[in-house]
Design an enzyme around this catalytic site. Sequence first.
Site: not given
Length: 255
Positions: A205-206, A157, A96, A184
């Site tokens: 992820n977050t 995030g 990535k 996001g």
Amino acid sequence: MLNIGHYSFSSRLLLGTGKYPDFKTQKEAVEVSGSEILTFAVRRMNIFEASQPNFLEMLDLKKYTLLPNTAGAKTAAEAVRIAKLAKASGLCDMVKVEVIGCDKTLLPDPVETLKATEELLKEGFIVLPYTSDDVVLARRLEELGSHAIMPAASPIGSGQGIINPLYLKFIIEQTKVPVIVDAGIGSASDAMIAMELGADGVLLNTAVAGAKNPVKMALAMKMAVEAGQLGYEAGRIPRKETATASSPLEGLSVK
């Protein structure tokens, strides 16, 4: 199936591996998510240092395809160097590309992203560039030969969800390689909306790692991606400005 380069995946949920409170929670969240692709920042892992803690040691790597990312790179040259380091470790030939151009917004640098993508494609990598929701840039990245396009839903995030569904839809409609909405996402409903727009996958992820219960959120995201995909394939009804009776009126006798 989600096809990226010579890889095929059943799950359309890609999961990041940072920010978890501990390795045990991380492992459980990854397992319940059903994700087959795990991404991590090469700069934040001591991939050549056996004595350092490593989340990879907690997982059965036969079940997953690793997607190293070039987070932390500010130039194309840095991104290429990081990608080559990951490949040299034998982790994966897929990367990535992430080249940040603004420390405040963490938005990608479009010029350096194009440069890095072009160079890594020449080097034989399977390249998934992270980009903003720029319709023209997404087209340029695909024209270079990118194996997938990864537009942001909103700042990394931030948990704001999809702030520009129209531009994401434009990117999805014009792109023949997979479009994976990245960054996001805050809730399961955000992931479902991304898939209902026609995205091929969602990377987050977050939203999971930072949830009060990461394991439950990982499961929610799995279900949301699956539901969104089914909803897109089913085809929603058109929006109307006026009401339409749900029961037929024809043939009814009124006394």
